[in-house]
Design a protein around this motif. Sequence first.
Motif, PDB file in Angstrom:
ATOM      1  N   LYS A   1       0.839  -1.208   0.000  1.00  0.00           N
ATOM      2  CA  LYS A   1       0.000   0.000   0.000  1.00  0.00           C
ATOM      3  C   LYS A   1       0.869   1.250   0.000  1.00  0.00           C
ATOM      4  O   LYS A   1       0.553   2.228  -0.684  1.00  0.00           O
ATOM      5  N   ASN A   2       1.956   1.225   0.772  1.00  0.00           N
ATOM      6  CA  ASN A   2       2.863   2.379   0.794  1.00  0.00           C
ATOM      7  C   ASN A   2       3.488   2.612  -0.578  1.00  0.00           C
ATOM      8  O   ASN A   2       3.609   3.750  -1.021  1.00  0.00           O
ATOM      9  N   TYR A   3       3.903   1.538  -1.236  1.00  0.00           N
ATOM     10  CA  TYR A   3       4.444   1.666  -2.587  1.00  0.00           C
ATOM     11  C   TYR A   3       3.386   2.254  -3.525  1.00  0.00           C
ATOM     12  O   TYR A   3       3.676   3.143  -4.319  1.00  0.00           O
ATOM     13  N   ARG A   4       2.176   1.723  -3.443  1.00  0.00           N
ATOM     14  CA  ARG A   4       1.093   2.173  -4.323  1.00  0.00           C
ATOM     15  C   ARG A   4       0.792   3.654  -4.136  1.00  0.00           C
ATOM     16  O   ARG A   4       0.555   4.373  -5.104  1.00  0.00           O
ATOM     17  N   ASP A   5       0.829   4.126  -2.915  1.00  0.00           N
ATOM     18  CA  ASP A   5       0.429   5.497  -2.611  1.00  0.00           C
ATOM     19  C   ASP A   5       1.542   6.520  -2.798  1.00  0.00           C
ATOM     20  O   ASP A   5       1.286   7.718  -2.764  1.00  0.00           O
ATOM     21  N   ASN A   6       2.761   6.097  -3.009  1.00  0.00           N
ATOM     22  CA  ASN A   6       3.881   7.008  -3.202  1.00  0.00           C
ATOM     23  C   ASN A   6       4.053   7.269  -4.692  1.00  0.00           C
ATOM     24  O   ASN A   6       4.445   6.391  -5.448  1.00  0.00           O
ATOM     25  N   GLU A   7       3.785   8.495  -5.111  1.00  0.00           N
ATOM     26  CA  GLU A   7       3.820   8.835  -6.537  1.00  0.00           C
ATOM     27  C   GLU A   7       5.225   8.829  -7.129  1.00  0.00           C
ATOM     28  O   GLU A   7       5.387   8.836  -8.346  1.00  0.00           O
ATOM     29  N   ASP A   8       6.255   8.829  -6.289  1.00  0.00           N
ATOM     30  CA  ASP A   8       7.634   8.821  -6.777  1.00  0.00           C
ATOM     31  C   ASP A   8       8.166   7.411  -6.999  1.00  0.00           C
ATOM     32  O   ASP A   8       9.287   7.245  -7.446  1.00  0.00           O
ATOM     33  N   ILE A   9       7.365   6.414  -6.672  1.00  0.00           N
ATOM     34  CA  ILE A   9       7.793   5.019  -6.788  1.00  0.00           C
ATOM     35  C   ILE A   9       6.939   4.308  -7.835  1.00  0.00           C
ATOM     36  O   ILE A   9       5.729   4.474  -7.876  1.00  0.00           O
ATOM     37  N   ILE A  10       7.595   3.517  -8.660  1.00  0.00           N
ATOM     38  CA  ILE A  10       6.899   2.630  -9.593  1.00  0.00           C
ATOM     39  C   ILE A  10       7.147   1.214  -9.091  1.00  0.00           C
ATOM     40  O   ILE A  10       8.288   0.821  -8.862  1.00  0.00           O
ATOM     41  N   SER A  11       6.082   0.467  -8.870  1.00  0.00           N
ATOM     42  CA  SER A  11       6.257  -0.881  -8.319  1.00  0.00           C
ATOM     43  C   SER A  11       5.532  -1.912  -9.171  1.00  0.00           C
ATOM     44  O   SER A  11       4.552  -1.616  -9.842  1.00  0.00           O
ATOM     45  N   TRP A  12       6.071  -3.127  -9.135  1.00  0.00           N
ATOM     46  CA  TRP A  12       5.526  -4.249  -9.879  1.00  0.00           C
ATOM     47  C   TRP A  12       5.421  -5.466  -8.982  1.00  0.00           C
ATOM     48  O   TRP A  12       6.219  -5.650  -8.072  1.00  0.00           O
ATOM     49  N   SER A  13       4.460  -6.297  -9.281  1.00  0.00           N
ATOM     50  CA  SER A  13       4.395  -7.634  -8.681  1.00  0.00           C
ATOM     51  C   SER A  13       5.081  -8.586  -9.645  1.00  0.00           C
ATOM     52  O   SER A  13       4.961  -8.447 -10.861  1.00  0.00           O
ATOM     53  N   ILE A  14       5.805  -9.534  -9.108  1.00  0.00           N
ATOM     54  CA  ILE A  14       6.507 -10.518  -9.921  1.00  0.00           C
ATOM     55  C   ILE A  14       5.832 -11.871  -9.735  1.00  0.00           C
ATOM     56  O   ILE A  14       5.622 -12.313  -8.604  1.00  0.00           O
ATOM     57  N   TYR A  15       5.488 -12.491 -10.846  1.00  0.00           N
ATOM     58  CA  TYR A  15       4.845 -13.809 -10.830  1.00  0.00           C
ATOM     59  C   TYR A  15       5.662 -14.791 -11.654  1.00  0.00           C
ATOM     60  O   TYR A  15       6.273 -14.419 -12.640  1.00  0.00           O
ATOM     61  N   ASN A  16       5.621 -16.027 -11.255  1.00  0.00           N
ATOM     62  CA  ASN A  16       6.209 -17.101 -12.037  1.00  0.00           C
ATOM     63  C   ASN A  16       5.227 -17.414 -13.164  1.00  0.00           C
ATOM     64  O   ASN A  16       4.104 -17.865 -12.902  1.00  0.00           O
ATOM     65  N   ILE A  17       5.607 -17.165 -14.396  1.00  0.00           N
ATOM     66  CA  ILE A  17       4.710 -17.361 -15.534  1.00  0.00           C
ATOM     67  C   ILE A  17       4.278 -18.819 -15.656  1.00  0.00           C
ATOM     68  O   ILE A  17       3.133 -19.105 -15.987  1.00  0.00           O
ATOM     69  N   GLU A  18       5.177 -19.738 -15.357  1.00  0.00           N
ATOM     70  CA  GLU A  18       4.870 -21.166 -15.518  1.00  0.00           C
ATOM     71  C   GLU A  18       3.847 -21.665 -14.506  1.00  0.00           C
ATOM     72  O   GLU A  18       3.008 -22.501 -14.830  1.00  0.00           O
ATOM     73  N   THR A  19       3.917 -21.154 -13.266  1.00  0.00           N
ATOM     74  CA  THR A  19       3.043 -21.678 -12.212  1.00  0.00           C
ATOM     75  C   THR A  19       1.969 -20.705 -11.762  1.00  0.00           C
ATOM     76  O   THR A  19       1.033 -21.098 -11.069  1.00  0.00           O
ATOM     77  N   GLY A  20       2.129 -19.426 -12.097  1.00  0.00           N
ATOM     78  CA  GLY A  20       1.198 -18.406 -11.633  1.00  0.00           C
ATOM     79  C   GLY A  20       1.441 -17.977 -10.194  1.00  0.00           C
ATOM     80  O   GLY A  20       0.689 -17.181  -9.645  1.00  0.00           O
ATOM     81  N   GLU A  21       2.509 -18.494  -9.574  1.00  0.00           N
ATOM     82  CA  GLU A  21       2.810 -18.155  -8.182  1.00  0.00           C
ATOM     83  C   GLU A  21       3.328 -16.728  -8.055  1.00  0.00           C
ATOM     84  O   GLU A  21       4.081 -16.255  -8.902  1.00  0.00           O
ATOM     85  N   PHE A  22       2.941 -16.080  -6.976  1.00  0.00           N
ATOM     86  CA  PHE A  22       3.471 -14.769  -6.634  1.00  0.00           C
ATOM     87  C   PHE A  22       4.901 -14.953  -6.141  1.00  0.00           C
ATOM     88  O   PHE A  22       5.146 -15.723  -5.216  1.00  0.00           O
ATOM     89  N   VAL A  23       5.844 -14.260  -6.773  1.00  0.00           N
ATOM     90  CA  VAL A  23       7.264 -14.381  -6.441  1.00  0.00           C
ATOM     91  C   VAL A  23       7.684 -13.268  -5.485  1.00  0.00           C
ATOM     92  O   VAL A  23       8.410 -13.501  -4.530  1.00  0.00           O
TER      93      VAL A  23
END
Length: 82
Positions: free
Chosen positions: A13-35
């Motif tokens: 949430k802190n990352y999302r709300d900070n306009e100076d930060i660009i954030s990404w979620s990383i997922y394993n494409i093969e399994t769909g797991e959140f990395v």
Amino acid sequence: MLKNVDEAKELLKNYRDNEDIISWSIYNIETGEFVGTYWIAPAETNGEMIIISEAQRIGKKFWRKGFTREARQLVYRFAFEE
């Protein structure tokens, strides 16, 4: 190190709300797991784009599997070419 899921959610949430930060979620494409997450704080200085800060939080079971390297390449391509 994050202690629990609630702490992770609060961090995201802190990352999302900070306009100076660009954030990404990383997922394993093969399994769909959140990395994990990857974030950067880009800035322009003297007419050039630089990354003033970067960090990642990768689940321990995904360490040394190439996820961070691949994420960094994609993130930097986005930051410097898009």
